[in-house]
Every structure is written in structure tokens, then in C-alpha cells.
Design a protein around this motif. Sequence first.
Motif, PDB file in Angstrom:
ATOM      1  N   LYS A  40       1.077  -1.007  -0.120  1.00 52.58           N
ATOM      2  CA  LYS A  40      -0.143  -0.371  -0.599  1.00 52.58           C
ATOM      3  C   LYS A  40       1.133   1.213   0.069  1.00 52.58           C
ATOM      4  CE  LYS A  40      -2.953   0.997   3.998  1.00 52.58           C
ATOM      5  NZ  LYS A  40      -3.775   1.146   4.608  1.00 52.58           N
ATOM      6  N   ASN A  41       2.227   0.849   0.044  1.00 53.62           N
ATOM      7  CA  ASN A  41       3.288   2.416   0.872  1.00 53.62           C
ATOM      8  C   ASN A  41       4.580   1.639   1.042  1.00 53.62           C
ATOM      9  OD1 ASN A  41       3.564   1.850   3.525  1.00 53.62           O
ATOM     10  ND2 ASN A  41       1.278   3.041   3.708  1.00 53.62           N
ATOM     11  N   LYS A  42       5.799   3.016   0.836  1.00 54.56           N
ATOM     12  CA  LYS A  42       6.588   2.435   1.200  1.00 54.56           C
ATOM     13  C   LYS A  42       7.263   2.693   2.712  1.00 54.56           C
ATOM     14  CE  LYS A  42       8.770   2.519  -3.626  1.00 54.56           C
ATOM     15  NZ  LYS A  42       9.743   3.890  -3.909  1.00 54.56           N
ATOM     16  N   GLN A  43       5.660   3.049   4.234  1.00 54.51           N
ATOM     17  CA  GLN A  43       6.303   3.175   4.996  1.00 54.51           C
ATOM     18  C   GLN A  43       6.498   1.686   5.886  1.00 54.51           C
ATOM     19  OE1 GLN A  43       2.538   4.499   6.665  1.00 54.51           O
ATOM     20  NE2 GLN A  43       3.233   6.532   5.697  1.00 54.51           N
ATOM     21  N   GLY A  44       7.588   1.722   6.637  1.00 55.11           N
ATOM     22  CA  GLY A  44       8.296   0.756   7.635  1.00 55.11           C
ATOM     23  C   GLY A  44       8.754  -1.090   6.704  1.00 55.11           C
ATOM     24  N   GLN A  45       8.696  -1.832   6.986  1.00 53.45           N
ATOM     25  CA  GLN A  45       9.374  -2.802   6.517  1.00 53.45           C
ATOM     26  C   GLN A  45       8.382  -4.048   5.774  1.00 53.45           C
ATOM     27  OE1 GLN A  45      12.164  -3.912  10.054  1.00 53.45           O
ATOM     28  NE2 GLN A  45      10.324  -4.537  11.457  1.00 53.45           N
ATOM     29  N   THR A  70      12.674  -5.782   5.833  1.00 54.17           N
ATOM     30  CA  THR A  70      13.644  -6.396   5.204  1.00 54.17           C
ATOM     31  C   THR A  70      12.938  -4.568   5.143  1.00 54.17           C
ATOM     32  OG1 THR A  70      14.399  -7.506   4.095  1.00 54.17           O
ATOM     33  CG2 THR A  70      14.549  -5.358   2.322  1.00 54.17           C
ATOM     34  N   LYS A  71      13.621  -3.125   4.783  1.00 54.43           N
ATOM     35  CA  LYS A  71      12.970  -1.812   4.544  1.00 54.43           C
ATOM     36  C   LYS A  71      12.183  -2.022   3.347  1.00 54.43           C
ATOM     37  CE  LYS A  71      14.508   3.191   4.995  1.00 54.43           C
ATOM     38  NZ  LYS A  71      12.673   3.154   4.950  1.00 54.43           N
ATOM     39  N   ILE A  72      11.471  -0.920   3.125  1.00 57.75           N
ATOM     40  CA  ILE A  72      10.919  -1.033   2.313  1.00 57.75           C
ATOM     41  C   ILE A  72      11.673   0.062   0.906  1.00 57.75           C
ATOM     42  CG2 ILE A  72       8.602  -0.596   0.347  1.00 57.75           C
ATOM     43  CD1 ILE A  72       6.899  -1.834   2.756  1.00 57.75           C
ATOM     44  N   THR A  73      12.443  -0.434   0.541  1.00 57.63           N
ATOM     45  CA  THR A  73      12.710   0.392  -1.033  1.00 57.63           C
ATOM     46  C   THR A  73      12.605   0.583  -2.569  1.00 57.63           C
ATOM     47  OG1 THR A  73      14.089  -1.035  -1.379  1.00 57.63           O
ATOM     48  CG2 THR A  73      15.441  -0.031  -0.056  1.00 57.63           C
ATOM     49  N   SER A  74      11.678  -0.524  -2.513  1.00 52.78           N
ATOM     50  CA  SER A  74      11.178  -0.152  -4.152  1.00 52.78           C
ATOM     51  C   SER A  74       9.821  -1.586  -3.802  1.00 52.78           C
ATOM     52  CB  SER A  74      12.000  -0.729  -5.542  1.00 52.78           C
ATOM     53  OG  SER A  74      12.332  -2.628  -5.058  1.00 52.78           O
ATOM     54  N   THR A  75       8.993  -1.285  -4.540  1.00 49.47           N
ATOM     55  CA  THR A  75       8.025  -2.228  -5.565  1.00 49.47           C
ATOM     56  C   THR A  75       7.868  -2.628  -6.321  1.00 49.47           C
ATOM     57  OG1 THR A  75       6.013   0.145  -5.449  1.00 49.47           O
ATOM     58  CG2 THR A  75       6.466  -1.094  -3.861  1.00 49.47           C
ATOM     59  N   PRO A  76       7.382  -4.157  -7.103  1.00 47.00           N
ATOM     60  CA  PRO A  76       7.339  -5.194  -6.127  1.00 47.00           C
ATOM     61  C   PRO A  76       8.836  -5.393  -5.000  1.00 47.00           C
ATOM     62  CG  PRO A  76       7.207  -5.882  -7.745  1.00 47.00           C
ATOM     63  CD  PRO A  76       6.982  -4.489  -8.127  1.00 47.00           C
ATOM     64  N   ALA A  92       5.515 -16.643   5.150  1.00 48.04           N
ATOM     65  CA  ALA A  92       4.195 -16.010   5.707  1.00 48.04           C
ATOM     66  C   ALA A  92       4.771 -14.514   5.532  1.00 48.04           C
ATOM     67  CB  ALA A  92       4.199 -16.507   7.010  1.00 48.04           C
ATOM     68  N   VAL A  93       4.309 -13.548   5.016  1.00 46.75           N
ATOM     69  CA  VAL A  93       4.119 -12.239   4.743  1.00 46.75           C
ATOM     70  C   VAL A  93       3.851 -10.609   5.762  1.00 46.75           C
ATOM     71  CG1 VAL A  93       5.153 -10.220   3.375  1.00 46.75           C
ATOM     72  CG2 VAL A  93       5.331 -12.878   2.525  1.00 46.75           C
ATOM     73  N   PHE A  94       3.880 -10.154   5.706  1.00 44.50           N
ATOM     74  CA  PHE A  94       3.909  -9.259   6.911  1.00 44.50           C
ATOM     75  C   PHE A  94       3.976  -7.883   6.264  1.00 44.50           C
ATOM     76  CE2 PHE A  94       5.868  -9.918  10.488  1.00 44.50           C
ATOM     77  CZ  PHE A  94       5.749  -9.106  11.118  1.00 44.50           C
ATOM     78  N   HIS A  95       3.278  -6.890   5.740  1.00 42.95           N
ATOM     79  CA  HIS A  95       3.704  -4.974   6.033  1.00 42.95           C
ATOM     80  C   HIS A  95       3.782  -4.950   6.988  1.00 42.95           C
ATOM     81  CE1 HIS A  95       3.336  -1.204   3.837  1.00 42.95           C
ATOM     82  NE2 HIS A  95       4.308  -1.661   4.868  1.00 42.95           N
ATOM     83  N   VAL A 107      -8.785  -5.000  17.617  1.00 40.94           N
ATOM     84  CA  VAL A 107      -9.504  -5.250  18.704  1.00 40.94           C
ATOM     85  C   VAL A 107     -10.534  -6.636  18.853  1.00 40.94           C
ATOM     86  CG1 VAL A 107     -10.382  -3.649  20.778  1.00 40.94           C
ATOM     87  CG2 VAL A 107     -11.960  -4.014  19.118  1.00 40.94           C
ATOM     88  N   PHE A 108     -10.302  -7.055  17.240  1.00 38.31           N
ATOM     89  CA  PHE A 108     -11.422  -8.166  16.719  1.00 38.31           C
ATOM     90  C   PHE A 108     -10.574  -9.595  15.917  1.00 38.31           C
ATOM     91  CE2 PHE A 108     -14.643  -4.582  16.659  1.00 38.31           C
ATOM     92  CZ  PHE A 108     -15.931  -5.446  17.486  1.00 38.31           C
ATOM     93  N   GLY A 109      -8.982  -8.799  16.270  1.00 32.92           N
ATOM     94  CA  GLY A 109      -8.269  -9.717  15.529  1.00 32.92           C
ATOM     95  C   GLY A 109      -7.804  -9.791  13.869  1.00 32.92           C
ATOM     96  N   ILE A 110      -8.507  -8.228  13.718  1.00 29.50           N
ATOM     97  CA  ILE A 110      -8.175  -8.177  12.390  1.00 29.50           C
ATOM     98  C   ILE A 110      -6.807  -7.416  11.839  1.00 29.50           C
ATOM     99  CG2 ILE A 110      -9.426  -6.922  10.491  1.00 29.50           C
ATOM    100  CD1 ILE A 110     -12.272  -7.903  11.628  1.00 29.50           C
ATOM    101  N   PRO A 111      -6.267  -8.267  10.993  1.00 25.91           N
ATOM    102  CA  PRO A 111      -4.939  -7.161  11.166  1.00 25.91           C
ATOM    103  C   PRO A 111      -5.334  -5.939  10.369  1.00 25.91           C
ATOM    104  CG  PRO A 111      -5.502  -9.738   9.791  1.00 25.91           C
ATOM    105  CD  PRO A 111      -6.512  -9.400  10.598  1.00 25.91           C
ATOM    106  N   ASN A 112      -4.769  -4.914  10.625  1.00 33.51           N
ATOM    107  CA  ASN A 112      -4.541  -3.637  10.485  1.00 33.51           C
ATOM    108  C   ASN A 112      -3.025  -3.164   9.109  1.00 33.51           C
ATOM    109  OD1 ASN A 112      -6.253  -2.655  12.946  1.00 33.51           O
ATOM    110  ND2 ASN A 112      -4.847  -2.046  13.874  1.00 33.51           N
ATOM    111  N   GLU A 113      -2.448  -4.160   9.202  1.00 37.72           N
ATOM    112  CA  GLU A 113      -1.045  -4.130   8.771  1.00 37.72           C
ATOM    113  C   GLU A 113      -1.613  -4.713   7.364  1.00 37.72           C
ATOM    114  OE1 GLU A 113       2.194  -2.134  10.791  1.00 37.72           O
ATOM    115  OE2 GLU A 113       1.475  -4.534  11.440  1.00 37.72           O
ATOM    116  N   GLY A 114      -0.673  -4.986   5.992  1.00 34.34           N
ATOM    117  CA  GLY A 114      -0.740  -5.915   5.220  1.00 34.34           C
ATOM    118  C   GLY A 114      -0.115  -7.172   5.416  1.00 34.34           C
ATOM    119  N   PHE A 115      -0.578  -7.927   4.594  1.00 37.11           N
ATOM    120  CA  PHE A 115      -0.492  -9.792   5.034  1.00 37.11           C
ATOM    121  C   PHE A 115      -0.463 -10.744   3.537  1.00 37.11           C
ATOM    122  CE2 PHE A 115      -4.911  -9.541   6.571  1.00 37.11           C
ATOM    123  CZ  PHE A 115      -5.028 -11.174   5.448  1.00 37.11           C
TER     124      PHE A 115
END
Length: 151
Positions: A40-45, A70-76, A92-95, A107-115
Motif C-alpha cells: 500500500k505504501n513504502k512505510q516501515g518494513q 527488510t526496509k521497503i525500497t521498491s515495489t514490488p 508468511a509475509v506482513f507489511h 480488538v477483533f483480531g483483524i489485521p491493521n497491516e497488510g499480509f
Amino acid sequence: MVRGLRVSMVLLAVLGNLAWSFSAKANFNGKLTVEIDGLKNKQGQVCVSIFASSEGFPSDRNRSLQKQCTKITSTPLAISFENLKAGSYAVAVFHDQNSDGTLNSNVFGIPNEGFGFSSNPEIRTRAAKFSEAAFLVAGPETDIQIQLKYF
């Protein structure tokens, strides 16, 4: 009787050669390249974990065979792993947008980040099972593509 013995000996020789060939190929150390798409973006890792069995899959990174963030430097983004024996694996991968090393959820266990998972199984109400994400490493180089999902 002699002909039957000769056929049996030939069959044993063929089976022996097949077994030797398979064991020779199974002793290689392969490289896996995971291409992660849909960021979705290049924030974080991006954090990737490889599992060789269902134990701990997908969320217990301490039970993974190999893992890296790994820090996000490019997409993909492409991340590689070395020294994998021939066999069945699941990834398994997550953003990790806030770089805290965990897949954050509400609170319902639904991920806030990409996976995402290898083999890109359909995800509805639960994480993928190992069998749904499994793929084979059977050569010196294996490339897979994982499409991230965001809720």
C-alpha cells in the motif's frame, strides 16, 4: 525362470539409479526469492518467515526455518533466502508499517497491516493453513510471488 531373474535385476538397477538420482538432487542447497506485490505504501518494513512444517505457521516467527525483515525500497519488493533443502515450505509475509516487528490487529483480531501467504490462498475469516500455502523447492532456484491483502 532365467528371464524373470534378468527382468528383476534390470528393474532393481533402474530403481537403484532413480533412488541415487533423487538423493543426489535432494542434497542441493536452493535459493528462494519471494516477490512481494501489492504494498500500500513504502512505510516501515516487510517481514517474511519461511516454515518447513505446520508447527507455528503462520504467526509464530520463532518456529520459522528462516525469517527476515527488510526496509521497503521498491515495489514490488524481492527478498531472497539461501540454503534451502529440497522439500515443502510455506511463507508468511506482513507489511510492518510501524516497524514494531509484529502484525498489528484491531480488538477483533483483524489485521491493521497488510499480509500474505505463499500460493496466495483465499483469505476470509482465518489465516491460511500450511497445506494451503505450501509449495515445493525442487531445484537450485525457486521464485514465488505473494500478493499482499489489506482489510
